[in-house]
Motif scaffolding. Sequence first.
Motif, PDB file in Angstrom:
ATOM      1  N   ASN A 115       0.868  -0.874   0.007  1.00  0.00           N
ATOM      2  CA  ASN A 115      -0.085  -0.004  -0.144  1.00  0.00           C
ATOM      3  C   ASN A 115       0.862   1.257  -0.186  1.00  0.00           C
ATOM      4  O   ASN A 115       1.547   1.523   1.165  1.00  0.00           O
ATOM      5  CB  ASN A 115      -0.961   0.052   1.166  1.00  0.00           C
ATOM      6  CG  ASN A 115      -1.933   1.192   1.042  1.00  0.00           C
ATOM      7  OD1 ASN A 115      -1.516   2.104   0.830  1.00  0.00           O
ATOM      8  ND2 ASN A 115      -3.251   0.855   1.777  1.00  0.00           N
ATOM      9  N   PRO A 116       0.961   1.984  -1.138  1.00  0.00           N
ATOM     10  CA  PRO A 116       1.658   3.057  -1.145  1.00  0.00           C
ATOM     11  C   PRO A 116       1.588   4.050  -0.184  1.00  0.00           C
ATOM     12  O   PRO A 116       2.292   4.747   0.293  1.00  0.00           O
ATOM     13  CB  PRO A 116       1.778   3.553  -2.646  1.00  0.00           C
ATOM     14  CG  PRO A 116       0.670   3.066  -2.953  1.00  0.00           C
ATOM     15  CD  PRO A 116       0.065   2.047  -2.536  1.00  0.00           C
TER      16      PRO A 116
ATOM     17  N   PHE B  51       3.969   6.131   2.236  1.00  0.00           N
ATOM     18  CA  PHE B  51       4.224   7.468   2.419  1.00  0.00           C
ATOM     19  C   PHE B  51       3.922   8.213   3.602  1.00  0.00           C
ATOM     20  O   PHE B  51       4.713   8.941   4.151  1.00  0.00           O
ATOM     21  CB  PHE B  51       3.038   8.175   1.371  1.00  0.00           C
ATOM     22  CG  PHE B  51       3.036   9.595   1.406  1.00  0.00           C
ATOM     23  CD1 PHE B  51       4.044  10.512   0.478  1.00  0.00           C
ATOM     24  CD2 PHE B  51       2.094  10.251   2.274  1.00  0.00           C
ATOM     25  CE1 PHE B  51       4.006  11.908   0.548  1.00  0.00           C
ATOM     26  CE2 PHE B  51       2.167  11.561   1.939  1.00  0.00           C
ATOM     27  CZ  PHE B  51       3.107  12.479   1.425  1.00  0.00           C
ATOM     28  N   THR B  52       2.891   7.690   4.419  1.00  0.00           N
ATOM     29  CA  THR B  52       2.275   8.209   5.769  1.00  0.00           C
ATOM     30  C   THR B  52       3.464   7.769   6.651  1.00  0.00           C
ATOM     31  O   THR B  52       3.864   8.854   7.723  1.00  0.00           O
ATOM     32  CB  THR B  52       1.025   7.553   6.194  1.00  0.00           C
ATOM     33  OG1 THR B  52       0.010   7.664   5.233  1.00  0.00           O
ATOM     34  CG2 THR B  52       0.819   8.283   7.607  1.00  0.00           C
ATOM     35  N   ILE B  53       4.143   6.617   6.543  1.00  0.00           N
ATOM     36  CA  ILE B  53       5.392   6.233   7.535  1.00  0.00           C
ATOM     37  C   ILE B  53       6.487   7.400   7.302  1.00  0.00           C
ATOM     38  O   ILE B  53       7.185   7.721   8.198  1.00  0.00           O
ATOM     39  CB  ILE B  53       5.646   5.095   7.290  1.00  0.00           C
ATOM     40  CG1 ILE B  53       4.848   4.145   7.828  1.00  0.00           C
ATOM     41  CG2 ILE B  53       7.091   4.640   7.923  1.00  0.00           C
ATOM     42  CD1 ILE B  53       5.009   2.576   7.650  1.00  0.00           C
TER      43      ILE B  53
ATOM     44  N   ALA C   9      12.811   7.858   6.754  1.00  0.00           N
ATOM     45  CA  ALA C   9      11.683   8.565   6.094  1.00  0.00           C
ATOM     46  C   ALA C   9      12.103   8.384   4.327  1.00  0.00           C
ATOM     47  O   ALA C   9      11.193   8.066   3.713  1.00  0.00           O
ATOM     48  CB  ALA C   9      12.102  10.047   6.448  1.00  0.00           C
ATOM     49  N   GLU C  10      13.481   8.352   4.110  1.00  0.00           N
ATOM     50  CA  GLU C  10      13.743   8.097   2.559  1.00  0.00           C
ATOM     51  C   GLU C  10      13.409   6.888   2.016  1.00  0.00           C
ATOM     52  O   GLU C  10      12.825   6.644   1.116  1.00  0.00           O
ATOM     53  CB  GLU C  10      15.292   8.436   2.459  1.00  0.00           C
ATOM     54  CG  GLU C  10      15.807   8.228   1.130  1.00  0.00           C
ATOM     55  CD  GLU C  10      17.004   8.096   1.261  1.00  0.00           C
ATOM     56  OE1 GLU C  10      17.769   8.182  -0.144  1.00  0.00           O
ATOM     57  OE2 GLU C  10      17.916   8.253   1.940  1.00  0.00           O
ATOM     58  N   LYS C  11      13.564   5.895   3.328  1.00  0.00           N
ATOM     59  CA  LYS C  11      13.201   4.309   2.842  1.00  0.00           C
ATOM     60  C   LYS C  11      12.015   4.133   2.672  1.00  0.00           C
ATOM     61  O   LYS C  11      11.341   3.679   1.808  1.00  0.00           O
ATOM     62  CB  LYS C  11      13.579   3.670   3.827  1.00  0.00           C
ATOM     63  CG  LYS C  11      13.732   1.881   3.621  1.00  0.00           C
ATOM     64  CD  LYS C  11      14.306   1.263   4.641  1.00  0.00           C
ATOM     65  CE  LYS C  11      13.786   1.240   6.201  1.00  0.00           C
ATOM     66  NZ  LYS C  11      14.550   0.404   6.981  1.00  0.00           N
TER      67      LYS C  11
ATOM     68  N   LYS D  39       9.898   3.529  -0.888  1.00  0.00           N
ATOM     69  CA  LYS D  39       8.809   2.127  -0.934  1.00  0.00           C
ATOM     70  C   LYS D  39       7.495   2.644  -1.585  1.00  0.00           C
ATOM     71  O   LYS D  39       6.936   1.929  -2.173  1.00  0.00           O
ATOM     72  CB  LYS D  39       8.767   1.489   0.349  1.00  0.00           C
ATOM     73  CG  LYS D  39       8.404   0.195   0.258  1.00  0.00           C
ATOM     74  CD  LYS D  39       9.372  -0.718  -0.080  1.00  0.00           C
ATOM     75  CE  LYS D  39       9.102  -2.351   0.130  1.00  0.00           C
ATOM     76  NZ  LYS D  39      10.263  -3.055  -0.358  1.00  0.00           N
ATOM     77  N   ALA D  40       7.041   3.752  -1.117  1.00  0.00           N
ATOM     78  CA  ALA D  40       5.970   4.212  -1.672  1.00  0.00           C
ATOM     79  C   ALA D  40       5.998   4.520  -3.305  1.00  0.00           C
ATOM     80  O   ALA D  40       5.048   3.973  -3.924  1.00  0.00           O
ATOM     81  CB  ALA D  40       5.433   5.627  -1.075  1.00  0.00           C
TER      82      ALA D  40
END
Length: 257
Positions: A118-119, A123-125, A150-152, A156-157
Amino acid sequence: YFERQKHINSIFGVKDSLATYNATLCALQLEDNETAKKYLKELVNMDFKRPVIYSMLAEMYKADGDTVKMLGTIKMGRQRFPNDLGIIIAETNYYLSIGDLAKAQELLQEAVEQDPENPILHFTIGSNYDKLARDTSVNDESKVAMLAEAEKAYVKAIEFKPDYFDAYYNLGALFFNAGVEKFEFANAIPPEDFEAYDKAKEEYMAYWSKALPYLEQAHKIDPNDLNTLIALKSLYARLSMPEKLKETNDKINALTE
Protein backbone atom coordinates in the motif's frame (compact mmCIF):
# COMPACT_ATOMS: atom_id res chain seq x y z
CA TYR A 1 -37.83 -2.12 4.85
CA PHE A 2 -34.66 -3.25 6.61
CA GLU A 3 -36.06 -1.87 9.86
CA ARG A 4 -39.33 -3.71 9.24
CA GLN A 5 -37.45 -6.96 8.60
CA LYS A 6 -35.45 -6.36 11.78
CA HIS A 7 -38.66 -5.77 13.78
CA ILE A 8 -40.44 -8.86 12.41
CA ASN A 9 -37.48 -11.10 13.24
CA SER A 10 -37.28 -9.62 16.75
CA ILE A 11 -40.91 -10.75 17.36
CA PHE A 12 -39.68 -14.32 16.93
CA GLY A 13 -36.66 -13.72 19.16
CA VAL A 14 -34.19 -13.44 16.28
CA LYS A 15 -31.57 -10.67 16.28
CA ASP A 16 -31.20 -9.94 12.59
CA SER A 17 -27.67 -8.57 12.37
CA LEU A 18 -27.63 -8.37 8.57
CA ALA A 19 -30.84 -6.29 8.44
CA THR A 20 -29.39 -4.09 11.21
CA TYR A 21 -26.17 -3.63 9.24
CA ASN A 22 -28.03 -2.74 6.05
CA ALA A 23 -30.24 -0.30 7.98
CA THR A 24 -27.02 1.27 9.31
CA LEU A 25 -25.66 1.76 5.80
CA CYS A 26 -28.94 3.36 4.72
CA ALA A 27 -28.91 5.70 7.71
CA LEU A 28 -25.35 6.75 6.89
CA GLN A 29 -26.30 7.48 3.28
CA LEU A 30 -29.18 9.61 4.58
CA GLU A 31 -26.76 11.34 7.01
CA ASP A 32 -28.95 10.17 9.91
CA ASN A 33 -25.98 9.71 12.23
CA GLU A 34 -27.99 9.15 15.39
CA THR A 35 -29.83 6.17 13.88
CA ALA A 36 -26.60 4.85 12.39
CA LYS A 37 -24.86 5.14 15.75
CA LYS A 38 -27.73 3.34 17.53
CA TYR A 39 -27.58 0.43 15.09
CA LEU A 40 -23.77 0.27 15.15
CA LYS A 41 -23.89 -0.10 18.93
CA GLU A 42 -26.42 -2.92 18.49
CA LEU A 43 -24.10 -4.62 16.00
CA VAL A 44 -21.16 -4.36 18.40
CA ASN A 45 -23.29 -5.96 21.13
CA MET A 46 -24.29 -8.73 18.70
CA ASP A 47 -20.56 -9.32 17.98
CA PHE A 48 -21.29 -8.82 14.27
CA LYS A 49 -18.43 -10.29 12.26
CA ARG A 50 -17.56 -7.26 10.17
CA PRO A 51 -14.69 -5.22 11.62
CA VAL A 52 -15.69 -2.07 9.73
CA ILE A 53 -18.45 -1.42 12.29
CA TYR A 54 -15.80 -0.57 14.91
CA SER A 55 -13.98 1.99 12.79
CA MET A 56 -17.33 3.49 11.70
CA LEU A 57 -18.57 3.82 15.27
CA ALA A 58 -15.19 5.13 16.47
CA GLU A 59 -15.30 7.82 13.77
CA MET A 60 -18.73 8.90 15.00
CA TYR A 61 -17.52 9.19 18.59
CA LYS A 62 -14.52 11.16 17.33
CA ALA A 63 -16.85 13.57 15.48
CA ASP A 64 -18.78 14.00 18.75
CA GLY A 65 -15.53 14.80 20.58
CA ASP A 66 -15.90 11.72 22.79
CA THR A 67 -12.37 10.31 22.63
CA VAL A 68 -12.95 7.98 25.60
CA LYS A 69 -15.72 6.08 23.80
CA MET A 70 -13.81 6.31 20.52
CA LEU A 71 -10.72 4.65 21.98
CA GLY A 72 -12.86 2.12 23.86
CA THR A 73 -14.55 1.12 20.60
CA ILE A 74 -11.20 0.81 18.82
CA LYS A 75 -9.79 -1.26 21.69
CA MET A 76 -12.75 -3.63 21.52
CA GLY A 77 -12.37 -3.88 17.74
CA ARG A 78 -8.64 -4.59 18.04
CA GLN A 79 -9.37 -7.37 20.56
CA ARG A 80 -11.90 -9.01 18.26
CA PHE A 81 -10.08 -8.33 14.98
CA PRO A 82 -6.41 -7.72 15.90
CA ASN A 83 -5.17 -7.69 12.29
CA ASP A 84 -7.86 -5.57 10.67
CA LEU A 85 -6.30 -2.74 8.72
CA GLY A 86 -9.30 -0.39 8.97
CA ILE A 87 -9.32 -0.47 12.77
CA ILE A 88 -5.54 0.00 12.94
CA ILE A 89 -5.82 3.02 10.63
CA ALA A 90 -8.64 4.49 12.73
CA GLU A 91 -6.43 4.28 15.80
CA THR A 92 -3.42 5.63 13.91
CA ASN A 93 -5.37 8.66 12.67
CA TYR A 94 -6.33 9.51 16.24
CA TYR A 95 -2.74 9.51 17.47
CA LEU A 96 -1.64 11.52 14.45
CA SER A 97 -4.39 14.07 15.19
CA ILE A 98 -3.12 14.64 18.75
CA GLY A 99 0.55 14.73 17.70
CA ASP A 100 1.59 11.44 19.34
CA LEU A 101 3.88 10.56 16.45
CA ALA A 102 5.71 7.74 18.23
CA LYS A 103 2.48 5.81 18.94
CA ALA A 104 1.20 6.54 15.44
CA GLN A 105 4.43 5.20 13.97
CA GLU A 106 4.13 1.99 15.96
CA LEU A 107 0.61 1.47 14.60
CA LEU A 108 1.64 2.36 11.05
CA GLN A 109 4.25 -0.39 11.16
CA GLU A 110 1.49 -2.82 12.15
CA ALA A 111 -0.68 -1.53 9.29
CA VAL A 112 2.02 -1.96 6.68
CA GLU A 113 2.57 -5.55 7.81
CA GLN A 114 -1.10 -6.19 6.93
CA ASP A 115 -0.89 -4.37 3.58
CA PRO A 116 2.79 -4.23 2.55
CA GLU A 117 2.16 -2.97 -1.00
CA ASN A 118 0.00 0.00 0.00
CA PRO A 119 1.86 3.15 -1.17
CA ILE A 120 -0.20 5.48 1.02
CA LEU A 121 0.86 3.61 4.16
CA HIS A 122 4.55 3.81 3.20
CA PHE A 123 4.12 7.51 2.38
CA THR A 124 2.50 8.16 5.77
CA ILE A 125 5.33 6.34 7.54
CA GLY A 126 7.83 8.49 5.63
CA SER A 127 5.93 11.66 6.49
CA ASN A 128 5.84 10.67 10.14
CA TYR A 129 9.61 10.03 10.31
CA ASP A 130 10.06 13.35 8.49
CA LYS A 131 8.14 15.15 11.28
CA LEU A 132 10.02 13.25 14.00
CA ALA A 133 13.35 14.29 12.46
CA ARG A 134 12.32 17.95 12.70
CA ASP A 135 11.86 17.72 16.46
CA THR A 136 14.43 20.17 17.88
CA SER A 137 14.95 17.96 20.94
CA VAL A 138 16.25 15.09 18.78
CA ASN A 139 20.05 14.64 18.71
CA ASP A 140 21.99 14.59 15.42
CA GLU A 141 22.47 10.82 15.39
CA SER A 142 18.74 10.17 15.84
CA LYS A 143 17.89 12.81 13.24
CA VAL A 144 20.11 11.15 10.62
CA ALA A 145 18.53 7.77 11.43
CA MET A 146 15.01 9.21 11.08
CA LEU A 147 15.88 10.89 7.78
CA ALA A 148 17.11 7.53 6.52
CA GLU A 149 13.87 5.83 7.61
CA ALA A 150 11.80 8.59 5.96
CA GLU A 151 13.76 8.19 2.73
CA LYS A 152 13.32 4.41 2.79
CA ALA A 153 9.55 4.72 3.30
CA TYR A 154 9.08 7.35 0.58
CA VAL A 155 11.13 5.28 -1.87
CA LYS A 156 8.97 2.26 -1.02
CA ALA A 157 5.84 4.31 -1.75
CA ILE A 158 7.29 5.25 -5.15
CA GLU A 159 8.13 1.61 -5.83
CA PHE A 160 4.44 0.72 -5.57
CA LYS A 161 3.21 3.95 -7.23
CA PRO A 162 5.82 5.28 -9.69
CA ASP A 163 3.86 8.48 -10.41
CA TYR A 164 3.43 9.38 -6.73
CA PHE A 165 3.96 13.15 -6.89
CA ASP A 166 3.70 13.74 -3.13
CA ALA A 167 6.34 11.10 -2.37
CA TYR A 168 8.81 12.63 -4.85
CA TYR A 169 8.10 16.14 -3.60
CA ASN A 170 8.45 15.16 0.07
CA LEU A 171 11.72 13.36 -0.62
CA GLY A 172 13.10 16.44 -2.33
CA ALA A 173 11.87 18.69 0.48
CA LEU A 174 13.31 16.30 3.06
CA PHE A 175 16.85 16.68 1.74
CA PHE A 176 16.46 20.33 0.79
CA ASN A 177 15.46 21.22 4.37
CA ALA A 178 18.25 19.06 5.82
CA GLY A 179 20.68 20.97 3.59
CA VAL A 180 19.33 24.33 4.74
CA GLU A 181 19.77 23.29 8.36
CA LYS A 182 23.41 22.32 7.69
CA PHE A 183 23.93 25.53 5.73
CA GLU A 184 22.75 27.61 8.70
CA PHE A 185 25.00 25.57 10.99
CA ALA A 186 27.98 26.22 8.67
CA ASN A 187 27.33 29.97 8.67
CA ALA A 188 27.56 29.98 12.48
CA ILE A 189 31.04 28.40 12.45
CA PRO A 190 33.84 30.87 13.37
CA PRO A 191 35.65 32.13 10.21
CA GLU A 192 39.01 30.77 11.36
CA ASP A 193 37.71 27.19 11.63
CA PHE A 194 38.16 26.31 7.93
CA GLU A 195 38.12 22.56 8.48
CA ALA A 196 34.76 22.53 10.29
CA TYR A 197 33.23 24.84 7.69
CA ASP A 198 34.44 22.71 4.77
CA LYS A 199 32.98 19.62 6.41
CA ALA A 200 29.62 21.31 6.95
CA LYS A 201 29.64 22.67 3.39
CA GLU A 202 30.29 19.19 2.02
CA GLU A 203 27.28 17.93 3.99
CA TYR A 204 24.81 20.63 2.92
CA MET A 205 25.87 20.39 -0.73
CA ALA A 206 25.40 16.61 -0.59
CA TYR A 207 21.87 17.05 0.80
CA TRP A 208 20.95 19.56 -1.90
CA SER A 209 22.39 17.36 -4.65
CA LYS A 210 20.34 14.48 -3.30
CA ALA A 211 17.17 16.62 -3.24
CA LEU A 212 17.50 17.73 -6.86
CA PRO A 213 16.49 14.58 -8.82
CA TYR A 214 13.44 14.00 -6.62
CA LEU A 215 12.15 17.54 -7.12
CA GLU A 216 12.90 17.37 -10.84
CA GLN A 217 10.87 14.15 -11.07
CA ALA A 218 8.03 15.78 -9.11
CA HIS A 219 8.11 18.60 -11.67
CA LYS A 220 7.87 16.09 -14.53
CA ILE A 221 4.80 14.52 -12.93
CA ASP A 222 3.12 17.89 -12.30
CA PRO A 223 4.76 20.63 -14.42
CA ASN A 224 2.38 23.29 -13.08
CA ASP A 225 3.00 22.83 -9.38
CA LEU A 226 4.32 26.18 -8.20
CA ASN A 227 5.81 24.94 -4.90
CA THR A 228 8.01 22.46 -6.79
CA LEU A 229 9.22 25.16 -9.17
CA ILE A 230 10.02 27.54 -6.30
CA ALA A 231 12.00 24.79 -4.53
CA LEU A 232 13.86 24.00 -7.76
CA LYS A 233 14.63 27.67 -8.32
CA SER A 234 16.22 27.86 -4.87
CA LEU A 235 18.18 24.65 -5.46
CA TYR A 236 19.50 25.73 -8.87
CA ALA A 237 20.68 29.00 -7.30
CA ARG A 238 22.38 27.19 -4.40
CA LEU A 239 23.98 24.62 -6.70
CA SER A 240 25.20 27.30 -9.16
CA MET A 241 23.19 26.10 -12.18
CA PRO A 242 22.38 29.41 -13.96
CA GLU A 243 20.79 27.95 -17.12
CA LYS A 244 18.40 25.78 -15.12
CA LEU A 245 17.72 28.71 -12.80
CA LYS A 246 16.69 30.94 -15.73
CA GLU A 247 14.54 28.22 -17.28
CA THR A 248 12.74 27.62 -13.97
CA ASN A 249 12.29 31.32 -13.33
CA ASP A 250 10.66 31.68 -16.74
CA LYS A 251 8.24 28.85 -15.91
CA ILE A 252 7.33 30.50 -12.60
CA ASN A 253 6.71 33.83 -14.35
CA ALA A 254 4.52 32.14 -16.96
CA LEU A 255 2.41 30.50 -14.23
CA THR A 256 2.06 33.61 -12.07
CA GLU A 257 1.43 36.25 -14.76
